[in-house]
Motif scaffolding. Structure first.
Motif, short mmCIF file in Angstrom:
data_model
loop_
_atom_site.label_atom_id
_atom_site.label_comp_id
_atom_site.label_asym_id
_atom_site.label_seq_id
_atom_site.Cartn_x
_atom_site.Cartn_y
_atom_site.Cartn_z
N LEU A 191 0.84 -1.20 0.00
CA LEU A 191 0.00 0.00 0.00
C LEU A 191 0.87 1.24 0.00
CD1 LEU A 191 -2.79 -1.04 2.53
CD2 LEU A 191 -2.98 -0.85 0.05
N PHE A 192 1.90 1.24 0.84
CA PHE A 192 2.77 2.41 0.89
C PHE A 192 3.53 2.59 -0.42
CE2 PHE A 192 2.01 2.47 5.43
CZ PHE A 192 2.04 3.81 5.70
N ALA A 193 3.94 1.49 -1.04
CA ALA A 193 4.65 1.61 -2.32
C ALA A 193 3.72 2.20 -3.38
CB ALA A 193 5.16 0.24 -2.76
N LEU A 194 2.46 1.74 -3.39
CA LEU A 194 1.51 2.31 -4.33
C LEU A 194 1.28 3.78 -3.99
CD1 LEU A 194 -1.02 -0.64 -4.53
CD2 LEU A 194 0.53 0.12 -6.33
N GLY A 195 1.29 4.11 -2.70
CA GLY A 195 1.16 5.50 -2.28
C GLY A 195 2.27 6.35 -2.85
N VAL A 196 3.48 5.82 -2.88
CA VAL A 196 4.61 6.57 -3.44
C VAL A 196 4.32 6.89 -4.91
CG1 VAL A 196 7.03 6.46 -4.10
CG2 VAL A 196 6.32 5.59 -1.88
N VAL A 197 3.86 5.88 -5.65
CA VAL A 197 3.61 6.08 -7.08
C VAL A 197 2.54 7.16 -7.26
CG1 VAL A 197 2.82 4.99 -9.21
CG2 VAL A 197 4.27 3.72 -7.61
N PHE A 198 1.47 7.06 -6.46
CA PHE A 198 0.36 8.01 -6.57
C PHE A 198 0.83 9.43 -6.23
CE2 PHE A 198 -3.15 10.33 -4.59
CZ PHE A 198 -4.13 10.22 -5.57
N ASN A 199 1.46 9.58 -5.07
CA ASN A 199 1.86 10.92 -4.62
C ASN A 199 2.93 11.52 -5.53
OD1 ASN A 199 0.17 10.73 -2.41
ND2 ASN A 199 1.78 9.84 -1.12
N PHE A 200 3.87 10.66 -5.94
CA PHE A 200 4.97 11.21 -6.71
C PHE A 200 4.48 11.73 -8.06
CE2 PHE A 200 8.59 11.34 -9.50
CZ PHE A 200 9.48 12.03 -8.72
N LEU A 201 3.41 11.17 -8.55
CA LEU A 201 2.86 11.67 -9.81
C LEU A 201 2.56 13.15 -9.69
CD1 LEU A 201 1.96 10.69 -12.59
CD2 LEU A 201 -0.34 10.48 -11.67
N PHE A 202 1.90 13.54 -8.58
CA PHE A 202 1.60 14.97 -8.39
C PHE A 202 2.87 15.77 -8.17
CE2 PHE A 202 -2.34 12.85 -7.22
CZ PHE A 202 -3.24 13.56 -7.97
N GLY A 203 3.73 15.22 -7.35
CA GLY A 203 4.98 15.93 -7.06
C GLY A 203 5.80 16.12 -8.32
N GLY A 204 5.90 15.07 -9.12
CA GLY A 204 6.70 15.15 -10.32
C GLY A 204 6.12 16.09 -11.35
N ILE A 205 4.82 15.99 -11.56
CA ILE A 205 4.21 16.83 -12.61
C ILE A 205 4.25 18.30 -12.23
CG2 ILE A 205 1.98 17.41 -13.63
CD1 ILE A 205 1.54 14.51 -14.11
N THR A 206 4.02 18.62 -10.95
CA THR A 206 4.11 20.04 -10.58
C THR A 206 5.55 20.52 -10.64
OG1 THR A 206 4.15 19.34 -8.28
CG2 THR A 206 2.05 20.10 -9.15
N GLY A 207 6.50 19.58 -10.58
CA GLY A 207 7.89 19.95 -10.78
C GLY A 207 8.11 20.47 -12.19
N VAL A 208 7.44 19.89 -13.16
CA VAL A 208 7.56 20.37 -14.53
C VAL A 208 7.03 21.80 -14.63
CG1 VAL A 208 6.93 19.93 -16.92
CG2 VAL A 208 7.38 18.02 -15.40
N PHE A 209 5.95 22.09 -13.91
CA PHE A 209 5.43 23.47 -13.88
C PHE A 209 6.53 24.42 -13.39
CE2 PHE A 209 0.57 23.14 -13.67
CZ PHE A 209 0.57 21.88 -14.19
N LEU A 210 7.16 24.02 -12.28
CA LEU A 210 8.11 24.92 -11.65
C LEU A 210 9.41 25.04 -12.45
CD1 LEU A 210 7.56 23.93 -7.94
CD2 LEU A 210 6.97 26.08 -9.01
N ALA A 211 9.68 24.03 -13.26
CA ALA A 211 10.88 24.11 -14.10
C ALA A 211 10.70 25.15 -15.19
CB ALA A 211 11.17 22.75 -14.73
#
Lengths: 601, 75, 192
Positions: free
Chosen positions: A408-428
């Motif tokens: 569950l926590f591993a799937l949580g990483v995938v889910f959360n990181f999607l938001f973190g990663g994509i908003t990183g593209v915004f900030l780049a």
């Protein structure tokens, strides 16, 4: 006992260094006593005194001077409070220390959210708010940098590659026993009034602000030292200590992630040492690196700092990716999808991380001509990151998912990181970043990456390897409650921060415009909710360690080497040296084997 | 036995030869470096750093046995 | 299991394997440390370009450079004599290296004394100069401490040619400090 000796050694070292500095100052006719200069001069003697006292002298350095080293005679739980060279002891020392630091820093976050519940001043002065903010950030960054690598890198990597210990067991103990020094310096900074620079400690503020900043610099310097020593150890271990047959393409992905992370630590941590040194010298010796009036350059600090600290983001997240991919494979009952591409993605991230640092400085007044190259390089780094995400998704795809807590926590990483990663593209994106810089959009982004990715990964690792490390099972139901509580609390806390960031909420300030009060209150409540989820974890963790059900050697039915030995493993991990004969994830092929553990004739 | 000892002695002698040669080269390069700095010819910056590199490489190879990293045991 | 067994830990591994591990670890350390020196060079060029303060003593710079290069040679000789099993020559060469290293530090100290007047740390050139030489001298000092410990061990026959790793390690570190100065010397003194 050894800790007591260490403290005495540290105090003696401090007094010695401070006395030396003071007498030199007196001899040259300067005002003899200056707390900051004395502390700067006493830094090295303090650290050396502590280390010698805590065990370096007794167990290590005595032979240098022709004496017998003391044998390790401590047994049982006392080993965890001693200078012990067993990588499994050190792994647990790291885990417990950094969990403690994590919860402490979490409490600081609660204080901050309390202040931010309403516009105006509630419980903190603006200055003490910044103090809490700075300590929260610093400690959490330290946790993210060192927790997974220190705890699970140490405990699991040697077992995963079939080694009896790390390459340099004594250096390993040394790198752990530098951690209490870090904590001591952070505590000292708190006692002398804290600091208000945030964890980034930008000059020239960090040069002119309160004395606490000096201790922050020294703490960061010490953590850097610990990281470098650890990195040397991991790299040498993975190069030299692999069991027969453990080729590079048979390494479990978690080992790869620690290996790549260690390269980052080895190379880039020197830059944080340099940045901290320059600030310390500017504070205590009046050096002019950052003083524009004297011809210095304030941006120099930001360049050197981010030259470490952006790669450090990958030092924080790559081990979490490693844990995630590892768990996804075992709990999907499928070999890791695109193993080689995932490894390539990690190496690609590490290689490119040296060329993106200035995206933190788009609004700093750096030359406009540099915006585009850094925009491009930053967006390019999402390609190797994407490879890792695709590997994760491909592994889950059509797997037979076993939704235990680690999964569950591993799937949580995938889910959360999607938001973190994509908003990183915004900030780049430089034009957008100039709008969003220093707002809560950034706060939300990096909490999605570091908390949603890194810390969820840490908890995945805790639940996954707890049976191996303690010989006991954690309570599954409480674990699931913790997971759902945490991920709901997390998303309700940080998702609205994107919104208030875009609506003009600045970071690192205790007050804000009144019309954001409602959302802030909701964020604070969600934050307290998130904070409470850890009470469940703590209860489960402590109670299970004490009274949990006995763990079999392989409770998850996983295939890598650490599950082929007892829980917890014996001293030197295996009774016979394992012979590795195949890849690490032998699912879907009954004849495939990862390793043979038979006494050879 | 004396044969082996003699061979070891000879190898040792030859390697000391290498050491002397390296340090002579280093000295010569330092003098050249210094002379360039005094003369200040155009394009001295890359030249001086090329010389620094030329000094570092023999130290790395002959004094530090850098080859041992990729398996070439030097001693 | 028992901590008593723990004391013998690692003893059973082959000496050749241990030597390979030690060497690789030291190389990783040297690589990491060299990045610190690269960082200092970057700071130097980004703040000052190729500017050099005219009161910097060229003579001392050249002298300490020659001394440090010579000490690398004697350190090399120490390692070679150790490999030959000639402990007397090893001790002698280590002692000369220690002496040269001390002279180097004395040279820097003398230069600092002059520099404090000409360009104190509160100037940008002074900041760069004192930090670069300071970090380097710190490495020289640690190298000297290591060499001194090793010298004592050789003198007391605690390090012999069957386990010459302490000699090899301290000498290798000493060469590294020399290589760092090979780049620092032109960057601090020669370009302008």
């Amino acid at each position: 006992m050894s800790i007591l000796k260490g403290i005495v050694g540290g105090i003696l070292g401090y007094l010695l260094g401070a006395a030396l500095v003071t007498s030199i100052r007196a001899a040259t006719g300067a005002e003899p006593w200056d707390f900051e200069v004395a502390t700067m001069g006493a830094y090295l003697p303090t650290v050396v005194g502590w280390l010698l006292g805590v065990g370096v002298w007794e167990y290590w350095a005595r032979p240098w001077f022709g004496r017998e080293a003391k044998p390790y005679t401590t047994v049982g739980w006392r080993r965890y409070f001693n200078f012990d060279t067993d990588h499994k002891v050190i792994g647990i020392q790291y885990l417990v220390s950094f969990l403690f630091l994590f919860f402490l820093a979490g409490l600081f976050a609660m204080v901050m959210r309390w202040e931010l519940m309403n516009p105006g001043r509630d419980i903190l002065t603006p200055s003490s708010y910044n103090g809490f903010m700075s300590l929260h950030g610093t400690m959490m960054v330290f946790v993210a940098v060192a927790a997974i690598v220190g705890a699970f890198g140490n405990y699991i990597v040697p077992i995963m590659i079939g080694a009896d210990d790390m390459a340099f067991p004594k250096l390993n103990a040394l790198s752990y026993w530098l951690v209490p020094v870090v904590v001591a310096f952070l505590t000292a900074s708190f006692l002398v009034g804290g600091y208000d620079t945030g964890w980034t400690g930008y000059a020239p503020l960090s040069v002119t602000t309160r004395t606490g900043a000096l201790f922050f610099n020294l703490a960061f310097l010490t953590l850097g030292l610990s990281s470098i020593v650890g990195a040397i150890n991991f790299l040498t271990t993975v190069h030299k200590m692999r069991a027969p047959g453990m080729t590079w393409s048979r390494l479990p992905i978690f080992v790869w992630s620690i290996y790549v992370t260690s390269w980052l630590s080895l190379i880039f941590t020197q830059f944080i040492a340099l940045a901290m040194l320059m600030v310390v010298f500017a504070r205590t010796l009046g050096m002019a690196f950052f003083e524009a009036a004297a011809g210095g350059d304030p941006l120099l600090y930001q360049n050197v700092f981010w030259f470490y600290s952006h790669p450090a983001v990958y030092i924080m997240i790559l081990p979490a990716f490693g844990v995630t991919l590892e768990i996804l494979s075992h709990f999907s009952r499928k070999p890791l999808f695109a193993y080689k591409w995932a490894v390539g993605g990690m190496i690609g991230i590490a290689a490119m991380s040296a060329f993106v640092w200035a995206h933190h400085m788009f609004t700093s007044g750096m030359p406009d001509v540099l915006l585009k190259p850094f925009l491009a390089s930053t967006e390019l780094i999402s390609i190797p990151t994407g490879l890792i995400m695709l590997s994760a998704l491909g592994t889950i795809w059509q797997g037979r998912l076993r939704l235990h807590v680690p999964m569950l926590f591993a799937l949580g990483v995938v889910f959360n990181f999607l938001f973190g990663g994509i908003t990183g593209v915004f900030l780049a994106d430089a034009p957008l970043d100039i709008q969003l810089h220093d707002t809560y959009f950034v706060v939300a982004h990096f909490h999605y990456v570091i908390l949603g990715g890194g810390i969820f990964g840490l908890f995945a690792a805790v639940y996954y390897w707890f049976p191996k490390m303690t010989g006991r099972m954690m309570n599954e139901t409480l674990g699931k409650v913790h997971f759902w509580w945490m991920i709901i609390g997390f998303n309700f806390t940080f998702m609205p921060m994107f919104w208030i960031g875009m609506n003009g909420m600045n970071r690192r300030i205790s007050d804000y415009v009144p019309n954001l009060g409602g959302t802030n209150r909701m964020i604070s409540l969600a934050g307290f909710f998130l904070g409470m989820s850890f009470v469940i974890f703590l209860w489960n963790y402590i109670y299970s360690w004490w009274r949990g059900a006995d763990a079999p050697s392989n409770p998850w039915g996983a295939t890598t080497l650490e599950w082929m030995t007892s829980s917890p493993p014996p001293l030197e991990n295996f009774d016979v040296i394992p012979e590795v004969v195949g890849g690490p994830y032998t699912y879907g092929d009954k004849s495939a084997k990862h390793a043979i553990l038979e006494p050879r004739l | 036995m004396s044969d082996i000892a003699a061979t070891g002695e000879m190898q040792g002698a030859r390697r000391i030869g290498i050491g002397v040669r390296v340090v002579l080269v280093l000295g010569a390069l330092t003098v050249i470096e210094y002379a360039i700095a005094i003369a200040e010819p155009p394009g001295q910056l890359p030249l001086i750093f090329a010389i620094a590199l030329a000094k570092a490489v023999p130290i790395l190879i002959y004094f530090m046995h850098v080859n041992q990293i990729w398996g070439g045991e030097h001693s | 299991m028992t901590a008593v067994g723990h004391a013998a830990h690692g003893v059973h591994e082959a000496p050749a394997k241990r030597l390979g591990i030690n060497r690789l670890g030291l190389w990783f350390f040297i690589l990491s440390e060299s990045i610190l020196f690269v960082g200092l060079l970057m700071v130097r060029f980004s703040l000052l370009g190729t500017y050099i303060h005219e009161e910097l003593s060229q003579l001392i710079g050249l002298m300490i450079t020659v001394i440090l290069l010579a000490s690398s040679f004697t350190a090399y000789q120490a390692e070679r004599s150790m490999a030959r099993g000639d402990l007397g020559a090893t001790k002698r060469n280590l002692l000369i290296t220690l002496g040269l290293g001390t002279v180097f530090i004395a040279g820097v100290a003398f230069e600092w004394h002059e520099a404090l007047e000409a360009f104190p740390p509160s100037t940008v050139f002074g900041s760069v100069f004192f930090t670069m030489t300071g970090v380097h001298v710190f490495h020289v000092l640690t190298g000297l401490v290591m060499l001194a410990i090793v010298h004592r061990r050789v003198r007391r026959h605690e390090t012999t040619s069957t386990d010459s790793w302490p000699v090899e390690a301290s000498v290798k570190y000493w060469h590294f400090v020399d290589v760092a100065w090979v780049f620092f010397y032109p960057a601090l003194y020669l370009i302008s």
